[in-house]
Design a protein around this motif. Structure first.
Motif, PDB file in Angstrom:
ATOM      1  N   TYR A 299      41.491  30.882 -33.322  1.00  0.00           N
ATOM      2  CA  TYR A 299      41.564  29.581 -32.663  1.00  0.00           C
ATOM      3  C   TYR A 299      40.174  28.959 -32.607  1.00  0.00           C
ATOM      4  CZ  TYR A 299      46.233  30.834 -31.017  1.00  0.00           C
ATOM      5  OH  TYR A 299      47.560  31.193 -30.939  1.00  0.00           O
ATOM      6  N   VAL A 300      40.096  27.675 -32.926  1.00  0.00           N
ATOM      7  CA  VAL A 300      38.867  26.905 -32.825  1.00  0.00           C
ATOM      8  C   VAL A 300      39.193  25.649 -32.022  1.00  0.00           C
ATOM      9  CG1 VAL A 300      37.032  25.705 -34.052  1.00  0.00           C
ATOM     10  CG2 VAL A 300      38.046  27.780 -35.037  1.00  0.00           C
ATOM     11  N   ARG A 301      38.612  25.535 -30.841  1.00  0.00           N
ATOM     12  CA  ARG A 301      38.817  24.353 -30.003  1.00  0.00           C
ATOM     13  C   ARG A 301      37.598  23.443 -30.125  1.00  0.00           C
ATOM     14  NH1 ARG A 301      41.955  23.125 -25.617  1.00  0.00           N
ATOM     15  NH2 ARG A 301      42.634  25.297 -25.416  1.00  0.00           N
ATOM     16  N   VAL A 302      37.830  22.246 -30.628  1.00  0.00           N
ATOM     17  CA  VAL A 302      36.783  21.239 -30.765  1.00  0.00           C
ATOM     18  C   VAL A 302      36.934  20.275 -29.590  1.00  0.00           C
ATOM     19  CG1 VAL A 302      35.763  19.463 -32.218  1.00  0.00           C
ATOM     20  CG2 VAL A 302      36.818  21.481 -33.262  1.00  0.00           C
ATOM     21  N   VAL A 303      35.986  20.305 -28.660  1.00  0.00           N
ATOM     22  CA  VAL A 303      36.109  19.524 -27.430  1.00  0.00           C
ATOM     23  C   VAL A 303      35.461  18.153 -27.607  1.00  0.00           C
ATOM     24  CG1 VAL A 303      35.728  19.484 -24.944  1.00  0.00           C
ATOM     25  CG2 VAL A 303      36.115  21.664 -26.114  1.00  0.00           C
ATOM     26  N   LYS A 304      34.161  18.125 -27.801  1.00  0.00           N
ATOM     27  CA  LYS A 304      33.466  16.844 -27.901  1.00  0.00           C
ATOM     28  C   LYS A 304      32.101  17.076 -28.517  1.00  0.00           C
ATOM     29  CE  LYS A 304      32.061  17.273 -23.039  1.00  0.00           C
ATOM     30  NZ  LYS A 304      32.093  16.616 -21.717  1.00  0.00           N
ATOM     31  N   ALA A 305      31.403  15.977 -28.772  1.00  0.00           N
ATOM     32  CA  ALA A 305      30.052  16.028 -29.313  1.00  0.00           C
ATOM     33  C   ALA A 305      29.198  14.988 -28.595  1.00  0.00           C
ATOM     34  CB  ALA A 305      30.065  15.774 -30.822  1.00  0.00           C
ATOM     35  N   LYS A 306      27.864  15.147 -28.721  1.00  0.00           N
ATOM     36  CA  LYS A 306      26.964  14.195 -28.078  1.00  0.00           C
ATOM     37  C   LYS A 306      25.676  14.081 -28.895  1.00  0.00           C
ATOM     38  CE  LYS A 306      24.804  17.539 -24.914  1.00  0.00           C
ATOM     39  NZ  LYS A 306      24.530  17.887 -23.494  1.00  0.00           N
ATOM     40  N   PRO A 391      47.065  37.238 -19.643  1.00  0.00           N
ATOM     41  CA  PRO A 391      46.895  35.960 -18.945  1.00  0.00           C
ATOM     42  C   PRO A 391      45.465  35.661 -18.501  1.00  0.00           C
ATOM     43  CG  PRO A 391      47.727  37.599 -17.435  1.00  0.00           C
ATOM     44  CD  PRO A 391      47.563  38.290 -18.746  1.00  0.00           C
ATOM     45  N   ASP A 392      44.463  36.133 -19.241  1.00  0.00           N
ATOM     46  CA  ASP A 392      43.097  35.751 -18.907  1.00  0.00           C
ATOM     47  C   ASP A 392      42.940  34.239 -18.995  1.00  0.00           C
ATOM     48  OD1 ASP A 392      42.566  38.365 -18.602  1.00  0.00           O
ATOM     49  OD2 ASP A 392      41.501  38.631 -20.489  1.00  0.00           O
ATOM     50  N   SER A 393      42.011  33.712 -18.243  1.00  0.00           N
ATOM     51  CA  SER A 393      41.756  32.274 -18.273  1.00  0.00           C
ATOM     52  C   SER A 393      41.245  31.864 -19.648  1.00  0.00           C
ATOM     53  CB  SER A 393      40.730  31.893 -17.200  1.00  0.00           C
ATOM     54  OG  SER A 393      41.225  32.221 -15.913  1.00  0.00           O
ATOM     55  N   PRO A 394      41.422  30.583 -20.000  1.00  0.00           N
ATOM     56  CA  PRO A 394      40.950  30.135 -21.313  1.00  0.00           C
ATOM     57  C   PRO A 394      39.457  30.338 -21.475  1.00  0.00           C
ATOM     58  CG  PRO A 394      42.438  28.511 -20.353  1.00  0.00           C
ATOM     59  CD  PRO A 394      42.151  29.526 -19.287  1.00  0.00           C
ATOM     60  N   LEU A 395      39.073  30.576 -22.727  1.00  0.00           N
ATOM     61  CA  LEU A 395      37.665  30.781 -23.030  1.00  0.00           C
ATOM     62  C   LEU A 395      36.894  29.481 -22.799  1.00  0.00           C
ATOM     63  CD1 LEU A 395      35.758  32.978 -24.192  1.00  0.00           C
ATOM     64  CD2 LEU A 395      36.097  31.907 -26.417  1.00  0.00           C
ATOM     65  N   ALA A 396      35.788  29.555 -22.064  1.00  0.00           N
ATOM     66  CA  ALA A 396      35.001  28.364 -21.740  1.00  0.00           C
ATOM     67  C   ALA A 396      34.263  27.879 -22.987  1.00  0.00           C
ATOM     68  CB  ALA A 396      34.000  28.673 -20.632  1.00  0.00           C
ATOM     69  N   PRO A 397      34.393  26.604 -23.346  1.00  0.00           N
ATOM     70  CA  PRO A 397      33.653  26.094 -24.510  1.00  0.00           C
ATOM     71  C   PRO A 397      32.167  25.995 -24.210  1.00  0.00           C
ATOM     72  CG  PRO A 397      34.842  24.318 -23.420  1.00  0.00           C
ATOM     73  CD  PRO A 397      35.245  25.581 -22.731  1.00  0.00           C
ATOM     74  N   GLN A 398      31.363  26.046 -25.266  1.00  0.00           N
ATOM     75  CA  GLN A 398      29.916  26.028 -25.120  1.00  0.00           C
ATOM     76  C   GLN A 398      29.324  24.976 -26.047  1.00  0.00           C
ATOM     77  OE1 GLN A 398      28.477  29.954 -25.914  1.00  0.00           O
ATOM     78  NE2 GLN A 398      29.429  30.855 -24.092  1.00  0.00           N
ATOM     79  N   TRP A 399      28.164  24.448 -25.620  1.00  0.00           N
ATOM     80  CA  TRP A 399      27.451  23.491 -26.466  1.00  0.00           C
ATOM     81  C   TRP A 399      26.698  24.246 -27.554  1.00  0.00           C
ATOM     82  CZ3 TRP A 399      28.335  18.508 -26.532  1.00  0.00           C
ATOM     83  CH2 TRP A 399      28.840  17.873 -25.392  1.00  0.00           C
ATOM     84  N   CYS A 400      26.809  23.766 -28.777  1.00  0.00           N
ATOM     85  CA  CYS A 400      26.147  24.385 -29.926  1.00  0.00           C
ATOM     86  C   CYS A 400      25.315  23.324 -30.647  1.00  0.00           C
ATOM     87  CB  CYS A 400      27.166  24.989 -30.904  1.00  0.00           C
ATOM     88  SG  CYS A 400      28.252  26.219 -30.163  1.00  0.00           S
TER      89      CYS A 400
END
Length: 1045
Positions: A299-306, A391-400
């Motif tokens: 799984y790859v979750r793309v949240v946002k960019a800045k 049922p672990d919580s979702p993996l927290a996204p990180q800034w890269c």
């Protein structure tokens, strides 16, 4: 034939040596043939990987025999052994070689107080006796996750060890290990000298850190999908006991249910899938998805960019993200002139199709002309990706930070990402972009996702039309013929015409509609006058909101109300006259929403829910139904794509108000879904329906390709094709048992019955309370309002049709829509259409029921005729006992039924019911009868065909007419006994009744019963071949057949 029991490993055994450990070995007993494995010292989780071979001469006679596998602890230094547990495996579960799978069995104790725990892993199969040499194994697939200089993985070594142990070691073992260097590989000569057929590999010299086969991790022996590296070829079925071996001639079409043995449940190996960054230790068994096979996804979750770099020309950018893994690419949507975009999109890549050791996340700037500009990238090594376990919580996204194209430095901009390895149990799975559906575009993207739907809440709307007052017709010189027409949406009902011509008509009729929440339609009441048989005139009309009416839960009447009618017929130019009108007619109504009924939207024969509409009347659930939709096998091509047959299959399940739809698996005849769903069960006497369909709405409204069948309707709109349907009645399932079977998907078309493939399911029905279950079996099937104020048969059918249309419309408005053709097929819209085939099937069902009574009558006739003197004597003795002790009659009868039930328990059905072509009379139906069954209503056939079918129907009806006439004749003869239709017969009968009354009053009942029974059971020597006197007398009685024209 040889029976092979491969003892793989054991887990969590009971310590028995007094030092917290044990030295276990396994002993297998099959038909007095004993064989045992080596002893693994000081290990509670031993690994044997050893095969034990037994003679297996007559497979057909071993149905009720067992294989006993016992685990013992070897005592030292004093010789002896301690019992650690055993397993009994029925021979009916044995499969052929090539179909075996690894199974874990819970160890059982010999007696109640024996302390036993742990599991043992086995493979059991039958091998041909003539088979002395296995074919060379295929080369192991490439392993992209390790570098070219790395040593062979333990998984590749384990597969090589298995291949070597299966052969006679007659060739250099270096040829077995594919991909390795040609170094010396030796085996101990004890393998050849062993008396048992077990071949044990002691030592293998390979250029790796692993020295012996015993060092292989246990999770690599399990060969779970997503962990092992030998990919299963597409189209290979699950282990199936009924599969025909290769080399045998093809058998006729098999419509039977097949038993399967899939590897169910979630198993998480230590260290995660790719090792190094896992969060688990040991194996973890989860219960959320324990009825499906585990499937791994990246799984790859793309949240946002800045802070993205702007274009040098426009000063801004139109960013989008491309996720690349090997040859698979997934793209987000692009934003115009946005430096800080937000996508929040998930990409899922199947582990079985991973073709690279890294995953790249590229940020690009979309250009109108030319190649898109490169803004930066982020690269992840798959060996460093963590594994998430629900049922672990979702993996927290990180800034890269973004890197340049060559990865030599950082560039401007950051992107927020989350990358993890998970399974189909992850909550991101349903809405994720999937790599196996990358070819779908446009509106078809949403139609390939799995979804859960809920049927709208349906109500019965009862409109009691009581009366009307001051109805003024347009022609004042005549009294009106008034009736009331009510309309809700597309449903229109009307009352009868008032029998008396008056301006104050009275009806007191009930009109019932089906409505759904939220209430979108209005109730329109119109009072009309029949001016002419072909002309009707509206005298007044009113529209009422459904939310204004009361909801009742029982049979108590609600208050009635008077409603003023608006004058109908004013033109647009006469709007001022509406305000001047002071007088209006009015109608008296009693309207309510019925909450005490269950609104039937499916056939009562296959009903899945019986709860009333009002939630206040619901009872507590009595059980839980869990269904694992594993996959399908052998599907037929449903459409053409690029000049070849193709099928894009998905499965729909319906139980109660909950509908589920699996993902669409593209372009395969053996789709694998592995999705699990759960329903609450309020009544076990219900049916779950599952259907498989071909998705024709991929890549836009037009679908992909054309084809035959029902791809398109008359208007040219694409329609999803039906592949087949399965029904499972919950009351036929044993509680807490997992049923893993492959159900045939049968479809009846104008050319006959056709098997479209097989649907593989895992079903478990769990009961919550035995007391509630017993109470349910004595409770009415439907809510009590169906019995206090029942509907007529025509009303039930009409209301069901309207309810089905409402459900189809509402579900068709969902996203993705559950289309009308799917809902109609699942709800059996045409189950009450005339069919000669169904008539024959129902007739022979009745005959099969009557055959039992006919057999009993024939047996009793043989007793009376003394065909078997011993049986006749025993019946006489039983008769005398019952006459002497009549109080034993009912106990004897119930005891006899109890014994029959106990006797039939041995041959009880072990498999759930399925579609039966013989019971459906689908195999022997003629083509013309099928053509008639699939004809439209009204018919669209030529007149000659319709005339021929009408004549055939007349001939069948003539036979039915004769039978009905004979039944009526016998009943009328019985009535004529005392009706004096025949004076002499009635006189004789009443005199006989008087004499019989006197005799029976003076004679004890036991004596009368004894004489009558012995007379009826008398020997044939004392019988006459002529009919008896009562029979002759009854047949002479008159009937009303003489009065028929």
């Amino acid at each position: 034939m040889k029976l092979v029991v491969e003892v793989v490993d054991a887990h969590d055994l009971m310590p028995k040596d007094g030092q917290g450990s044990a030295s276990p070995f396994v002993e297998v007993d099959f038909q007095n043939q004993l064989s045992k494995t080596r002893t693994v010292p000081k290990n509670l989780n031993p690994v044997w990987n050893q095969k034990l071979v037994f003679h297996f001469d007559q497979p057909q006679n071993c149905t009720h025999k067992f294989i006993q596998v016992s685990v013992y602890n070897e005592r030292r230094p004093i010789p002896g052994r301690n019992f650690l547990g055993r397993v009994r495996i029925p021979c009916s579960n044995i499969v052929r070689k090539g179909e075996e799978v690894y199974q874990r069995f819970q160890l059982e104790s010999k007696w109640f107080f024996s302390p036993v725990k742990g599991e043992i892993g086995l493979k059991v199969y039958i091998s041909p006796e003539s088979e002395t040499k296995s074919p060379p194994p295929p080369p192991l697939p490439a392993q992209p996750l390790s570098s070219p200089t790395s040593s062979p993985s333990p998984a590749s070594l384990s597969s090589a060890v298995t291949s070597v142990s299966d052969n006679t070691i007659s060739r250099p073992l270096a040829q077995v290990i594919a991909g390795g260097s040609e170094k010396e590989v030796s085996a101990v000569d004890a393998i050849k000298k062993s008396k048992s057929p077990v071949r044990e590999l002691k030592k293998i010299k390979v250029p790796s850190k692993v020295e012996t086969a015993e060092h292989i991790n246990k999770h690599q022996v399990l060969q779970q999908p997503g962990i092992f590296f030998e990919k299963r070829a597409e189209g290979v079925p699950f282990t199936m006991h009924s599969v025909t071996p290769q080399g045998h001639p093809a058998e006729p079409e098999d419509y039977n249910l097949k038993d399967t043995n899939p590897q169910l449940g979630e198993r998480w190996p230590s260290g995660g899938v790719y090792g190094g960054r896992g969060w688990m230790s040991g194996e973890r068994f989860a219960s959320t998805y324990d009825l499906v096979e585990q499937m791994f996804y990246l799984y790859v979750r793309v949240v946002k960019a800045k802070n993205l770099a702007p274009s040098s020309i426009t000063g801004s950018c139109d960013p989008y993200v491309e996720v690349k893994l090997g040859n698979y690419k997934g793209r987000t949507k692009h934003f115009e002139k946005k430096m800080n975009p937000e996508w929040n999109q998930v990409f899922a890549f199947s582990k079985d199709r991973i073709q690279s050791s890294v995953v790249e996340v590229l940020v690009k700037d979309k250009e109108m002309v030319g190649r898109d500009d490169y803004l930066g990238r982020v690269v992840f090594d798959l060996n460093e990706i963590p594994t998430r376990v629900p049922p672990d919580s979702p993996l927290a996204p990180q800034w890269c930070r973004l890197e340049d194209r060559r990865g030599e430095g950082k560039v401007r901009g950051e992107i927020m990402l989350a990358v993890w390895m998970g399974t189909q149990a992850d909550e991101a799975f349903p809405d994720a972009w999937h790599s196996d559906a990358a070819s779908v575009y446009g509106e078809g993207v949403s139609s390939v996702r799995s979804k859960v739907y809920v049927s709208p809440k349906l109500w019965y709307l009862r409109v009691n039309v009581i009366e009307a007052q001051d109805v003024v017709p347009s022609d004042r010189s005549r009294l009106p013929e008034v009736f009331v027409k009510a309309q809700v949406g597309n449903q229109v009902l009307r009352t009868k015409i008032c029998p008396v011509r008056t301006t104050n008509p009275l009806w007191n009729e009930d009109l019932v509609f089906v409505v759904a929440e939220p209430f979108e339609e209005q109730l329109v009441i119109a009072v009309e006058d029949r001016v002419h048989p072909s002309k009707e005139e509206v005298l007044g009309k009113i529209s009422l909101l459904l939310t204004d009416f009361d909801k009742r839960l029982d049979h108590r009447p609600v208050h009635s109300r008077w409603f003023n009618l608006e004058k109908y017929g004013f033109g647009i130019l006469e709007a001022d006259r509406r305000k001047e009108l002071k007088f209006s007619s009015r109608v008296h109504l009693r309207v309510c929403l019925e909450g005490g009924y269950h609104v039937l939207d499916e056939s009562t024969m296959y009903i899945s829910d019986q709860r009333p509409t009002a939630r206040q009347l619901w009872k507590q659930p009595v059980g839980i139904l869990e269904v694992g939709i594993l996959g399908a096998q052998g599907l037929l091509p449903m459409k053409m794509k690029d000049g070849r047959g193709s099928t894009d299959a998905y499965c729909v399940a319906k139980y109660g108000q909950k509908w589920v739809r699996t993902r669409t698996i593209l372009d395969t005849f053996s789709p694998t879904w592995n999705e699990q769903y759960t329903w609450e069960v309020y009544d076990p006497c219900t049916v779950i329906t599952l259907g498989v369909f071909d998705n024709c709405h991929l890549g836009g409204a037009g679908g992909r390709g054309g084809g035959g069948g029902d791809k398109t309707s008359g208007s040219g709109v694409a329609r999803d094709s039906r592949i087949g349907k399965v029904r499972i009645r919950l009351s036929t399932l044993e509680a807490h048992r997992i049923y893993t079977h492959s159900y045939p998907l049968l479809v009846l078309n104008p050319h006959g019955v056709k098997k479209m493939g097989e649907l593989q399911l895992a079903v478990r029905f769990t009961t919550l309370s035995i007391a509630n279950m017993i109470y349910i079996y004595g409770h009415p099937l439907l809510p009590k309002m169906h019995y206090l104020h029942p509907f007529t048969v025509n009303q039930v059918e009409n209301l069901r049709y309207q309810a089905m249309n409402i459900v189809a419309v509402r579900l068709g408005r969902a996203e993705p829509p559950l289309r009308k053709e799917v809902v109609e097929y699942m709800l059996d819209v045409d189950c009450h259409v005339w069919s000669m085939r169904r008539s024959k099937a129902n007739f022979f069902r009745i005959m099969s029921l009557a055959s039992g009574m006919i057999s009993v009558g024939g047996w009793f006739g043989d007793v009376c005729n003394w065909k078997n003197p011993v049986t006749s004597v025993l019946v006489h003795i039983l008769f005398l006992i019952l006459i002497w002790c009549p109080e034993l009659i009912l106990p004897t009868l119930f005891l006899y039924m109890f014994l029959i039930g106990i006797w039939n328990y041995r041959v009880r059905p072990r498999l759930p019911p399925h579609m039966d072509t013989k019971v459906s009379w689908a195999e022997a139906v003629s083509p013309d009868e099928l053509d008639e069954e699939f004809d439209t209503f009204p018919t669209s056939k030529p007149h000659d065909t319709v005339r021929m079918r009408y004549d055939r129907l007349r001939s069948v009806a003539a036979r039915i007419q004769t039978v009905v006439g004979d039944i009526a004749t016998q009943g009328e003869r019985f009535q004529s006994l005392l009706s004096w239709r025949d004076p002499r017969a009635t006189s004789l009968f009443i005199v006989f009744c008087l004499c019989a009354a006197v005799v029976l009053y003076a004679t004890p009942f036991r004596a009368v019963a004894l004489i009558a029974g012995l007379y009826y059971l008398r020997h044939p020597r004392f019988r006459s071949k002529l009919p008896s006197v009562p029979s002759n007398f009854f047949k002479r009685l008159p009937a009303r057949t003489d009065s028929l024209l």
